[in-house]
Design an enzyme around this catalytic site. Structure first.
Site, short mmCIF file in Angstrom:
data_model
loop_
_atom_site.label_atom_id
_atom_site.label_comp_id
_atom_site.label_asym_id
_atom_site.label_seq_id
_atom_site.Cartn_x
_atom_site.Cartn_y
_atom_site.Cartn_z
N GLY A 285 -0.10 1.03 -5.06
CA GLY A 285 -1.43 0.38 -5.22
C GLY A 285 -2.55 0.82 -5.99
O GLY A 285 -2.60 2.09 -6.09
N CYS B 207 0.80 -1.18 -0.08
CA CYS B 207 -0.12 -0.20 0.00
C CYS B 207 1.02 1.34 0.01
O CYS B 207 2.07 1.08 0.29
CB CYS B 207 -0.69 0.01 1.25
SG CYS B 207 -2.04 -1.41 1.40
N TYR C 199 12.66 -2.75 -6.64
CA TYR C 199 11.36 -2.51 -7.36
C TYR C 199 10.37 -1.71 -6.94
O TYR C 199 9.86 -0.76 -7.92
CB TYR C 199 10.79 -3.85 -7.50
CG TYR C 199 9.43 -3.81 -8.32
CD1 TYR C 199 9.46 -3.60 -9.80
CD2 TYR C 199 8.41 -3.94 -7.59
CE1 TYR C 199 8.27 -3.74 -10.23
CE2 TYR C 199 7.10 -3.88 -8.17
CZ TYR C 199 7.13 -3.53 -9.49
OH TYR C 199 5.73 -3.76 -10.04
N ASN D 187 -0.02 0.33 5.91
CA ASN D 187 0.93 -0.45 4.64
C ASN D 187 1.77 -1.60 5.30
O ASN D 187 2.42 -1.27 6.26
CB ASN D 187 1.67 0.58 3.97
CG ASN D 187 2.75 -0.01 3.27
OD1 ASN D 187 3.89 0.38 3.22
ND2 ASN D 187 2.57 -1.10 2.44
N GLY D 188 1.34 -2.77 4.86
CA GLY D 188 2.36 -3.70 5.41
C GLY D 188 1.59 -4.85 6.09
O GLY D 188 0.44 -5.23 5.45
P1 5GP Z 1 7.21 -12.53 -13.10
O1 5GP Z 1 6.81 -12.45 -14.53
O2 5GP Z 1 8.68 -13.16 -13.18
O3 5GP Z 1 6.21 -13.42 -12.13
O4 5GP Z 1 7.42 -11.00 -12.50
C1 5GP Z 1 8.62 -10.45 -12.85
C2 5GP Z 1 8.21 -9.04 -13.32
O5 5GP Z 1 7.25 -8.44 -12.23
C3 5GP Z 1 9.37 -8.02 -13.10
O6 5GP Z 1 9.28 -7.40 -14.45
C4 5GP Z 1 9.01 -7.21 -12.08
O7 5GP Z 1 9.42 -5.79 -12.57
C5 5GP Z 1 7.89 -7.30 -11.80
N1 5GP Z 1 7.43 -7.42 -10.25
C6 5GP Z 1 8.37 -7.86 -9.25
N2 5GP Z 1 7.89 -7.73 -8.03
C7 5GP Z 1 6.66 -7.21 -8.35
C8 5GP Z 1 5.48 -6.86 -7.27
O8 5GP Z 1 5.56 -7.07 -6.12
N3 5GP Z 1 4.41 -6.41 -7.99
C9 5GP Z 1 4.23 -6.03 -9.28
N4 5GP Z 1 3.29 -5.35 -9.68
N5 5GP Z 1 5.34 -6.39 -10.13
C10 5GP Z 1 6.47 -6.92 -9.61
MG MG Z 2 8.86 -5.12 -14.66
#
Ligand code: 5GP
Ligand code: MG
Length: 486
Positions: A36, A10, A260, A111-112
């Protein structure tokens, strides 16, 4: 009904003594939209009454209408963006949660993830607490309600002493705006200030609490400092007070925020996220460089790391993949099939530059491996001669229970396969991840001290600094038996 889930990623935002607080909060939440996209809400306090508006969807969908903003008078506020998880995506779980107490009103945004929420919830239900939602935020509300202390701050501390987990909280009462970070400081929270001398009003008493500094810039606030791990900040018309009821502990900030989750223009614990990502990319180039014609980021999350990789390796940086910005995040789609489709909707190969080229692809992480597999295939279809995948985080081998939405362990590619197998599965000529030591070096730490790692890196190491969730005790039981339409 899917399995009940207490956990969510969040963004939180709060204001004390800022004119048109609702409009300013909508701006702040807009800057925190990446944290979010599922739902958002704002509660304001006008000195006498609280006002609340919450809805599913983006901040702009819920607060773009001037009539909605006008229905939220007051100069104190708290707002929340909720991230999509599975299952209980219903309005009753949208924050901030509001409750009436004998001392007045209280709105809480969180958040958390509280890892003992199920245990606490069951004990509270047994005592007669009637839960209205299935979010762990409501556990806080009830703990505050039953506390024998009199002031809201004492009740908050009393509640905090009973919860275990990773959390940042903003709470708004009739008297104050409160901000809390968990004792290890896993989730971020920062304090900012708005100078209002030009417009009159009470000088120097306008304050902002937010998940990230990028929410300060958009509302014209200046950064004051990070809220410290285990610190409670209480803001009222007398100013800002700090309380540290937990004593000093080794901090464990979430390293994945750097990799990320946080927005690249945010500054976390003194380190700009953009800079951190470039440095991780440079580290990656030093650790596992490979001869190539171009460095191509997987947009948007891989861009800063790819820039760092390109600068360090001397290989030209090119946008070999173009992202369509009008698609929701693929990660949040519920089924494998839709997720596969989503990746294609989101990314296209920039064919003209890829034909016959040796490509280094840079992304921030591999979770399920869906994205990498699709992107590598796309590069090959566009005529790339070689595809070398480089990842600016170590292999994600463990689930997060502290507020990042990683799937269960069995679905994590790196939990089941070594790097060589993963390279094969995603179809890359070579695959490399930044090392754990390299990640720490990039963030300015000489190495990872296993006795006292500076960060929470459980998703890469399995070293969980906070007890794991107590959900196993509830197997076969629902948190709530209500199925709500939405
Ligand atoms: P995968 O396709 O391997 O399941 O996910 C990797 C991709 O998801 C990467 O491009 C990364 O930027 C993105 N990603 C990694 N962690 C998260 C997250 O917690 N939330 C979201 N929305 N994207 C994520
Ligand atoms: Mg990505």
């Amino acid at each position: 009904m899917e399995q009940d889930k207490l956990h969510e990623e969040c963004g939180v935002f709060g204001l004390w003594s800022v004119p048109d607080a609702a409009a300013v909060t909508a701006l702040g939440l807009h800057a925190l939209q990446h944290r979010g996209q599922e739902a958002s809400g704002i509660v304001t306090f006008d000195g006498a009454r609280f006002h609340s508006h919450k809805g599913m969807g983006l901040v702009g969908d819920n607060f773009g209408d001037a009539k909605v903003i006008a229905s939220l008078p007051g100069s104190h506020s708290v707002g929340h963006n909720r991230y999509a998880t599975t299952g209980d995506t219903v309005l009753r779980n949208v924050q901030p949660l509001y409750a009436d107490f004998e001392f007045g009103g209280l709105a809480v945004a969180h958040n958390g993830n509280l890892t003992n929420a199920h245990t606490l919830r069951r004990a509270l239900v047994r005592r007669g607490c009637l839960f209205q939602s299935t979010t762990d935020t409501e556990v806080f509300i009830h703990l505050i309600a039953i506390s024998l202390y009199s002031t809201v701050v004492d009740r908050l501390i009393d509640a905090l002493k009973q919860v275990v987990g990773a959390y940042s909280i903003i709470a708004l009462s009739n008297e104050s705006l409160m901000g809390v970070r968990d004792p290890l400081g896993v989730r971020p929270l920062i304090l900012g200030k708005i100078n209002r001398s030009a417009e009159g009003g009470r000088l120097g008493n306008s304050w902002v609490l937010a998940s990230e500094t990028c929410a300060l810039d958009i509302v014209g606030a200046e950064f004051v400092r990070d809220v410290e791990p285990g610190e409670i900040i209480v803001i009222n018309d007398q100013g800002v007070h700090s309380i540290k009821p937990f004593g000093r502990q080794q901090e464990r900030f979430c390293v994945f925020e750097y990799i990320y989750f946080a927005r690249p223009d945010s500054v976390v614990e003194g380190m700009p996220v953009y800079e951190a990502r470039k440095r991780i990319g440079a580290e990656l180039a030093r650790e596992s460089g490979v001869p190539a014609d171009m460095v191509v980021p997987v947009p948007d999350s891989g861009v800063p790391a790819a820039m760092g990789y390109a600068a360090e390796s001397g290989i030209p940086f090119e946008f070999g993949i173009i992202r369509n910005h009008y698609v929701g995040r693929t990660f949040i789609e519920p089924t494998e099939h839709i997720r596969n489709l989503g990746v294609k909707l989101k990314h296209s190969a920039n064919r003209a530059i890829l034909e016959g080229k040796r490509v280094v692809l840079v992304d921030d992480s591999i979770v399920r491996g869906t994205t990498s597999k699709k992107i590598v295939e796309m590069m090959r279809q566009a005529g790339a001669a070689e595809v070398h995948m480089r990842i600016s985080s170590p292999p994600t081998t463990h689930s997060c229970f502290y507020g990042i939405d990683t799937p269960e362990r069995g679905k994590l590619l790196a939990a089941r396969h070594d790097v060589h197998e993963m390279a094969k599965l995603i179809g890359a000529d070579t695959l490399a991840f930044v090392s754990l030591g390299g990640l720490y070096r990039a963030l300015g730490k000489p190495s990872r001290d296993p006795a006292q790692p500076h960060y929470c890196d459980a998703c890469f190491t399995g070293d969980y600094p906070i007890p794991l969730p107590d959900t196993s005790e509830d197997v076969g039981r629902h948190l709530s038996y209500l199925v709500e339409e939405h």
